[in-house]
Motif scaffolding. Structure first.
Motif, PDB file in Angstrom:
ATOM      1  N   ASP A  15       4.909   8.374  -1.462  1.00  0.00           N
ATOM      2  CA  ASP A  15       6.038   8.173  -0.531  1.00  0.00           C
ATOM      3  C   ASP A  15       5.737   7.342   0.705  1.00  0.00           C
ATOM      4  OD1 ASP A  15       7.296   9.701  -2.389  1.00  0.00           O
ATOM      5  OD2 ASP A  15       7.620  11.437  -1.105  1.00  0.00           O
ATOM      6  N   GLY A  16       4.549   6.820   0.862  1.00  0.00           N
ATOM      7  CA  GLY A  16       4.267   5.926   1.986  1.00  0.00           C
ATOM      8  C   GLY A  16       4.612   4.496   1.612  1.00  0.00           C
ATOM      9  N   PRO A  17       4.131   3.518   2.411  1.00  0.00           N
ATOM     10  CA  PRO A  17       3.353   3.742   3.635  1.00  0.00           C
ATOM     11  C   PRO A  17       4.247   4.012   4.845  1.00  0.00           C
ATOM     12  CG  PRO A  17       3.536   1.398   3.181  1.00  0.00           C
ATOM     13  CD  PRO A  17       4.201   2.098   2.040  1.00  0.00           C
ATOM     14  N   ALA A  69      -8.951   6.700  -2.351  1.00  0.00           N
ATOM     15  CA  ALA A  69      -7.839   7.466  -2.905  1.00  0.00           C
ATOM     16  C   ALA A  69      -6.814   6.516  -3.511  1.00  0.00           C
ATOM     17  CB  ALA A  69      -7.202   8.326  -1.809  1.00  0.00           C
ATOM     18  N   SER A  70      -5.715   7.088  -3.971  1.00  0.00           N
ATOM     19  CA  SER A  70      -4.661   6.309  -4.629  1.00  0.00           C
ATOM     20  C   SER A  70      -3.321   6.587  -3.950  1.00  0.00           C
ATOM     21  CB  SER A  70      -4.584   6.683  -6.112  1.00  0.00           C
ATOM     22  OG  SER A  70      -5.852   6.508  -6.734  1.00  0.00           O
ATOM     23  N   PHE A  71      -2.602   5.505  -3.634  1.00  0.00           N
ATOM     24  CA  PHE A  71      -1.331   5.615  -2.933  1.00  0.00           C
ATOM     25  C   PHE A  71      -0.213   5.023  -3.788  1.00  0.00           C
ATOM     26  CE2 PHE A  71      -4.552   5.876   0.272  1.00  0.00           C
ATOM     27  CZ  PHE A  71      -4.030   6.674   1.283  1.00  0.00           C
ATOM     28  N   GLU A  73       1.907  -4.048   7.439  1.00  0.00           N
ATOM     29  CA  GLU A  73       0.537  -3.986   7.948  1.00  0.00           C
ATOM     30  C   GLU A  73      -0.200  -2.758   7.410  1.00  0.00           C
ATOM     31  OE1 GLU A  73       3.221  -4.081   9.880  1.00  0.00           O
ATOM     32  OE2 GLU A  73       3.213  -6.079  10.805  1.00  0.00           O
ATOM     33  N   ILE A  74       0.518  -1.636   7.333  1.00  0.00           N
ATOM     34  CA  ILE A  74      -0.115  -0.413   6.816  1.00  0.00           C
ATOM     35  C   ILE A  74      -0.417  -0.564   5.331  1.00  0.00           C
ATOM     36  CG2 ILE A  74       0.142   2.076   6.503  1.00  0.00           C
ATOM     37  CD1 ILE A  74       2.018   2.108   8.910  1.00  0.00           C
ATOM     38  N   PHE A  75       0.494  -1.161   4.606  1.00  0.00           N
ATOM     39  CA  PHE A  75       0.281  -1.392   3.173  1.00  0.00           C
ATOM     40  C   PHE A  75      -0.970  -2.242   2.947  1.00  0.00           C
ATOM     41  CE2 PHE A  75       1.173  -3.923  -0.724  1.00  0.00           C
ATOM     42  CZ  PHE A  75       1.221  -2.881  -1.640  1.00  0.00           C
ATOM     43  N   ASN A  76      -1.075  -3.313   3.683  1.00  0.00           N
ATOM     44  CA  ASN A  76      -2.244  -4.179   3.525  1.00  0.00           C
ATOM     45  C   ASN A  76      -3.524  -3.503   3.987  1.00  0.00           C
ATOM     46  OD1 ASN A  76      -1.270  -6.579   2.295  1.00  0.00           O
ATOM     47  ND2 ASN A  76      -0.269  -7.156   4.204  1.00  0.00           N
ATOM     48  N   LEU A  77      -3.427  -2.597   4.948  1.00  0.00           N
ATOM     49  CA  LEU A  77      -4.606  -1.853   5.398  1.00  0.00           C
ATOM     50  C   LEU A  77      -5.093  -0.918   4.296  1.00  0.00           C
ATOM     51  CD1 LEU A  77      -6.558  -1.258   7.708  1.00  0.00           C
ATOM     52  CD2 LEU A  77      -4.967   0.510   8.499  1.00  0.00           C
ATOM     53  N   ILE A  78      -4.157  -0.302   3.575  1.00  0.00           N
ATOM     54  CA  ILE A  78      -4.527   0.556   2.435  1.00  0.00           C
ATOM     55  C   ILE A  78      -5.377  -0.249   1.450  1.00  0.00           C
ATOM     56  CG2 ILE A  78      -3.676   1.827   0.426  1.00  0.00           C
ATOM     57  CD1 ILE A  78      -1.159   2.497   2.058  1.00  0.00           C
ATOM     58  N   VAL A  99      -3.200   1.145  -5.011  1.00  0.00           N
ATOM     59  CA  VAL A  99      -1.761   1.279  -4.771  1.00  0.00           C
ATOM     60  C   VAL A  99      -0.996   1.131  -6.082  1.00  0.00           C
ATOM     61  CG1 VAL A  99      -1.775   0.563  -2.358  1.00  0.00           C
ATOM     62  CG2 VAL A  99      -1.565  -1.167  -4.140  1.00  0.00           C
ATOM     63  N   GLY A 100       0.038   1.956  -6.247  1.00  0.00           N
ATOM     64  CA  GLY A 100       0.859   1.914  -7.442  1.00  0.00           C
ATOM     65  C   GLY A 100       2.331   1.966  -7.099  1.00  0.00           C
ATOM     66  N   ASN A 101       3.151   1.580  -8.061  1.00  0.00           N
ATOM     67  CA  ASN A 101       4.610   1.498  -7.921  1.00  0.00           C
ATOM     68  C   ASN A 101       5.231   2.897  -7.912  1.00  0.00           C
ATOM     69  OD1 ASN A 101       7.454   1.173  -8.659  1.00  0.00           O
ATOM     70  ND2 ASN A 101       6.951  -0.919  -9.267  1.00  0.00           N
ATOM     71  N   HIS A 102       6.100   3.143  -6.919  1.00  0.00           N
ATOM     72  CA  HIS A 102       6.802   4.431  -6.827  1.00  0.00           C
ATOM     73  C   HIS A 102       8.308   4.201  -6.644  1.00  0.00           C
ATOM     74  CE1 HIS A 102       6.721   8.729  -6.575  1.00  0.00           C
ATOM     75  NE2 HIS A 102       7.013   8.814  -5.287  1.00  0.00           N
TER      76      HIS A 102
END
Length: 256
Positions: free
Chosen positions: A75-77, A95-97, A109-114, A121-124
């Motif tokens: 549910d992020g970022p 981890a996995s987001f 910016e948060i997405f790219n920081l992950i 990162v995966g599709n939600h």
């Protein structure tokens, strides 16, 4: 047995039952009970990705021998994701987001920081709508494609995996995934951090049930998850568990 075959058989049985009821060979309440029972069955199997009823999902790795587990966040970022990332970095854990497309658009910016920190990162889906179980195949496909598009635009990657919101997998979702080609990542240990307010209860639930090969579900948009995560990582370190990304746990490609 494939769902389509089962569905045809059940509909045939219901039709025969309706005809028998019309001629008073069986009571109408029995037919109603059969219909309601089948509807309940469909609801159950559609909202439990772990059952692998409509398609196969990667829910856990029962063959894991090295005490690896996967920590996943949905549910992020969002701003709270930054606190999650700090804790993960403190313990040197990847981890996995599974990110919502519209949140990626709002928090690039948060997405790219992950991604920069080495996490998966995966599709939600793009919107994570509560109508997920009622979307057509085409509408579901557009949710997936729109999320992929924003991943590519913001982070320069195209996810190869998908996690269904609310764990919903029905014929329409399956149809969309058959077209998109995403692998489905489920979970087998749900922390309930999104519904249980007590950090102590959530931690207790996870610690009492975690085992090698597990995929644990958390939510990085919940503030209490930060403290829960730190307590869990202390336990995992003390008990020699090795948290890894889901693509490593299942030996699959993260991106296409």
């Amino acid at each position: 047995m494939k769902f389509e075959t089962l569905h045809r058989i059940v509909l045939g049985v219901l039709l025969i039952a309706a005809l028998l009821s019309a001629f008073h060979f069986i009571p109408g309440l029995l037919v109603i009970g059969l219909v309601l029972g089948y509807m309940g069955f469909l609801l159950f199997v559609s909202t439990n990705v772990q059952l692998n009823f409509f398609l196969r999902a990667f829910n856990n790795n029962p063959e894991e021998t090295e005490r690896r587990i996967a920590l996943t966040f949905d549910d992020g970022p969002v701003e709270n994701t930054l606190k999650i990332l700090e804790v993960l970095e403190k313990y040197k854990v990847e981890a996995s987001f599974f990110c919502i497309g519209k949140n990626v658009k709002e928090n690039p910016e948060i997405f790219n920081l992950i991604i920069k920190k080495g996490h998966f990162v995966g599709n939600h889906t793009y919107s994570h709508t509560r109508k997920m179980g009622f979307l057509s195949t085409n509408a579901m496909l557009q949710e997936i494609k729109k999320c992929d598009k924003i991943f590519k635009k913001v982070g320069g990657i195209t996810p190869g995996t998908f996690r269904p919101p609310f764990g919903i997998i029905n014929p329409q979702v399956r149809g969309a995934l058959e077209i998109s080609g995403h692998k489905v990542i489920g979970w087998n240990l749900r922390s309930y951090d999104a519904v249980i307010n007590s950090e102590e209860l959530v931690v207790k639930r996870v610690l009492e049930n975690v085992k090698p090969g597990d995929v644990i579900l958390f939510h990085d948009n919940k503030e209490n998850t930060v403290e829960i995560l730190e307590q869990l990582l202390l336990f995992l370190r003390a008990n020699h568990f090795d948290p890894v990304r889901v693509d490593e746990l299942f030996n699959i490609d993260a991106y296409t």
